[in-house]
Design a protein around this motif. Structure first.
Motif, PDB file in Angstrom:
ATOM      1  N   SER A  50       0.839  -1.202   0.000  1.00 22.20           N
ATOM      2  CA  SER A  50       0.000   0.000   0.000  1.00 22.20           C
ATOM      3  C   SER A  50       0.874   1.253   0.000  1.00 22.20           C
ATOM      4  CB  SER A  50      -0.916  -0.014   1.221  1.00 22.20           C
ATOM      5  OG  SER A  50      -1.697   1.145   1.266  1.00 22.20           O
ATOM      6  N   LEU A  51       1.914   1.236   0.807  1.00 22.58           N
ATOM      7  CA  LEU A  51       2.854   2.375   0.814  1.00 22.58           C
ATOM      8  C   LEU A  51       3.509   2.544  -0.556  1.00 22.58           C
ATOM      9  CD1 LEU A  51       4.675   1.932   4.243  1.00 22.58           C
ATOM     10  CD2 LEU A  51       3.122   3.785   3.597  1.00 22.58           C
ATOM     11  N   LYS A  56       5.968   8.359  -4.209  1.00 26.00           N
ATOM     12  CA  LYS A  56       6.380   9.046  -5.435  1.00 26.00           C
ATOM     13  C   LYS A  56       7.902   9.005  -5.636  1.00 26.00           C
ATOM     14  CE  LYS A  56       2.205  10.668  -6.239  1.00 26.00           C
ATOM     15  NZ  LYS A  56       1.322   9.569  -6.483  1.00 26.00           N
ATOM     16  N   GLU A  57       8.653   9.041  -4.542  1.00 24.85           N
ATOM     17  CA  GLU A  57      10.120   9.098  -4.630  1.00 24.85           C
ATOM     18  C   GLU A  57      10.687   7.737  -4.995  1.00 24.85           C
ATOM     19  OE1 GLU A  57      13.956  10.109  -1.863  1.00 24.85           O
ATOM     20  OE2 GLU A  57      12.022  10.954  -1.280  1.00 24.85           O
ATOM     21  N   ASP A  58      11.532   7.723  -6.016  1.00 27.22           N
ATOM     22  CA  ASP A  58      12.071   6.457  -6.533  1.00 27.22           C
ATOM     23  C   ASP A  58      12.898   5.678  -5.522  1.00 27.22           C
ATOM     24  OD1 ASP A  58      10.882   6.545  -9.036  1.00 27.22           O
ATOM     25  OD2 ASP A  58      12.538   7.660  -9.931  1.00 27.22           O
ATOM     26  N   ARG A  63      13.389   0.895  -1.939  1.00 22.75           N
ATOM     27  CA  ARG A  63      13.495   0.253  -0.620  1.00 22.75           C
ATOM     28  C   ARG A  63      12.254  -0.560  -0.305  1.00 22.75           C
ATOM     29  NH1 ARG A  63      16.429   4.443   3.557  1.00 22.75           N
ATOM     30  NH2 ARG A  63      18.504   4.125   2.715  1.00 22.75           N
ATOM     31  N   LEU A  64      11.097  -0.015  -0.625  1.00 21.46           N
ATOM     32  CA  LEU A  64       9.854  -0.735  -0.360  1.00 21.46           C
ATOM     33  C   LEU A  64       9.772  -2.029  -1.172  1.00 21.46           C
ATOM     34  CD1 LEU A  64       7.350   2.251  -0.160  1.00 21.46           C
ATOM     35  CD2 LEU A  64       7.926   0.662   1.693  1.00 21.46           C
TER      36      LEU A  64
END
Length: 144
Positions: A50-51, A56-58, A63-64
């Motif tokens: 979901s995060l 928006k940040e690559d 990391r996600l």
């Protein structure tokens, strides 16, 4: 034509190199293998997904992707591979477009994490040559 002694020496060098590389990889793998089931959670993977959808940040997305891949190691290896491949692709794109050394170091670390995930999943599946290939690539990135 190669003589038997040079083939033996070559084989010995390959085995010696493989042993020294594995000395760094095996303790890490066992740490991860025993800690993994304790911290991995499909619910956490859903929250991280979901995060990811809203990020928006690559670098955060990268990391996600690696974090999600890690959560799926034992519960859904194919999804783990999918997220690791996405992370590798994004890391490669970002590395090609970055010139900042701090950012490059972070990106290489995330690239290495993706390779470790691929290695662990392949090892868990019994695909040892592929696993070793991914883990050696990750180790080389970490050593550079």
């Amino acid at each position: 034509m190669m003589c038997a002694s040079s083939v033996s020496v070559s084989k010995s060098l390959v085995l010696s190199s493989a042993r020294s590389l594995l000395q760094g990889i095996i303790p890490f793998y066992f740490f991860v293998a025993f800690i993994g089931p304790v911290v991995a959670s499909p619910g956490l993977a859903d929250s991280l997904s979901s995060l990811l959808e809203h990020s928006k940040e690559d670098t955060v997305r990268l990391r996600l992707m690696n974090d999600i891949s890690r959560q799926y190691w034992n519960v859904n290896p194919e999804r783990s591979i999918l997220f690791s491949q996405k992370a590798l692709s994004l890391a490669g794109e970002l590395i090609r477009s970055s010139s900042d050394n701090k950012v490059l170091n972070l990106l290489r670390q995330e690239q290495s994490r993706a390779l470790v995930s691929l290695g662990v999943v392949h090892m868990n599946k019994g695909a040892y040559p592929e696993a070793m290939n991914f883990l050696v690539q990750a180790l080389k990135l970490r050593q550079d």
